[in-house]
Design a protein around this motif. Structure first.
Motif, PDB file in Angstrom:
ATOM      1  N   ASN A  22     -34.098   7.567 -14.064  1.00  0.00           N
ATOM      2  CA  ASN A  22     -35.275   8.369 -13.740  1.00  0.00           C
ATOM      3  C   ASN A  22     -36.381   8.001 -14.735  1.00  0.00           C
ATOM      4  O   ASN A  22     -36.545   8.624 -15.777  1.00  0.00           O
ATOM      5  CB  ASN A  22     -34.920   9.858 -13.834  1.00  0.00           C
ATOM      6  N   ILE A  51     -37.789   4.693  -9.627  1.00  0.00           N
ATOM      7  CA  ILE A  51     -36.390   5.100  -9.765  1.00  0.00           C
ATOM      8  C   ILE A  51     -35.524   3.860  -9.582  1.00  0.00           C
ATOM      9  O   ILE A  51     -35.667   3.144  -8.574  1.00  0.00           O
ATOM     10  CB  ILE A  51     -35.989   6.155  -8.708  1.00  0.00           C
ATOM     11  N   ARG A  80     -39.184  14.850  -9.497  1.00  0.00           N
ATOM     12  CA  ARG A  80     -38.634  14.150 -10.659  1.00  0.00           C
ATOM     13  C   ARG A  80     -37.791  15.090 -11.522  1.00  0.00           C
ATOM     14  O   ARG A  80     -36.836  14.661 -12.182  1.00  0.00           O
ATOM     15  CB  ARG A  80     -39.768  13.546 -11.501  1.00  0.00           C
TER      16      ARG A  80
END
Length: 240
Positions: A158, A59, A143
């Motif tokens: 992401n 991330i 996620r």
């Protein structure tokens, strides 16, 4: 005119005949050995569908300003965003030992007009947090929701997660055994169709193992499900 003494002719003829006969017997023996060596070469396949047992996920979080003098404040904001991302991961069930915090990188861009006059600039700090875990399913869950942080004003990226299968050595022996068994079945079918019987194995060669994501033609990091495949080549004696 032949000047060879007559008393040497007989020994020479005997030697020549001996060499010719030796060549005949050697050649005949080799021929018979080739004829007697009836073999069949076949391939055996083994496949397994497995689950990924390791997941990696990155991330990125970024903050930007219009002046280099903004960097101290940008750093404080970056640290705050880092902690908010970490809190979100931990609330999702990811543990400290599965998290690695990377270094913050700095980049700058300048925008100039046709006269090369500076009209704007951008200074960016980008941090990275990496997650590595054997609890693969938890990555999918976290996620899928972490983009909620964008609503709170955090600029995050992401990145796609990567899923790997690391347990190949555990299944190799059974897969090789199965591939060899399937090769023997194929050889036996060939022998039956030709009115023969399959004998013992003469040689075997192992092909490389391949791991491919289910539904893909190549690659092994995108999906949770993988197909493991190996092909062996075996040579069997055939008894007539």
């Amino acid at each position: 005119m032949n000047n060879t003494p007559r008393y040497l002719l007989l020994p020479c003829m005997i030697i020549a005949i001996g060499i010719a006969l030796a060549g005949f017997f050697i050649g005949n023996t080799l021929y018979k050995s080739r004829v007697a060596l009836n073999t069949v070469t076949v391939k055996g396949l083994a496949e397994r569908r497995v689950d990924a047992d390791q997941a990696n996920w990155k991330i990125n979080y970024s903050v930007s300003g219009k002046s280099k003098s903004d960097i101290p404040d940008l750093y404080k904001e970056s640290e705050s965003n880092k902690n908010r991302v970490l809190d979100y991961l931990k609330k999702g069930g990811i543990e400290d030992g599965e998290i690695r915090i990377g270094v913050i990188s700095y980049s700058s861009e300048e925008y100039r007009n046709e006269d090369k006059v500076l009209v704007d600039e951008r200074h960016t700090l980008t941090g990275v947090i990496e997650v590595e875990t054997t609890r693969v399913s938890i990555i999918e869950a976290v996620r899928g929701t972490i983009n909620e942080l964008m609503v709170e004003g955090i600029d995050i990226t992401n990145n796609p997660s990567q899923y790997r299968f690391t347990g190949l050595n555990k299944i190799k022996p059974e897969m090789l055994k199965e591939a060899t068994k399937n090769a023997r079945i194929a050889a036996a079918e060939f022998a039956t169709n030709s009115g023969s019987e399959i004998g013992r194995i003469r040689s075997a060669r192992q092909g490389g193992f391949t791991i491919i994501d289910v539904g893909e033609r190549f690659g092994d990091t995108k999906r949770l499900k993988k197909d493991v495949r190996v092909v062996t080549t075996s040579e069997f004696y055939v008894d007539n």
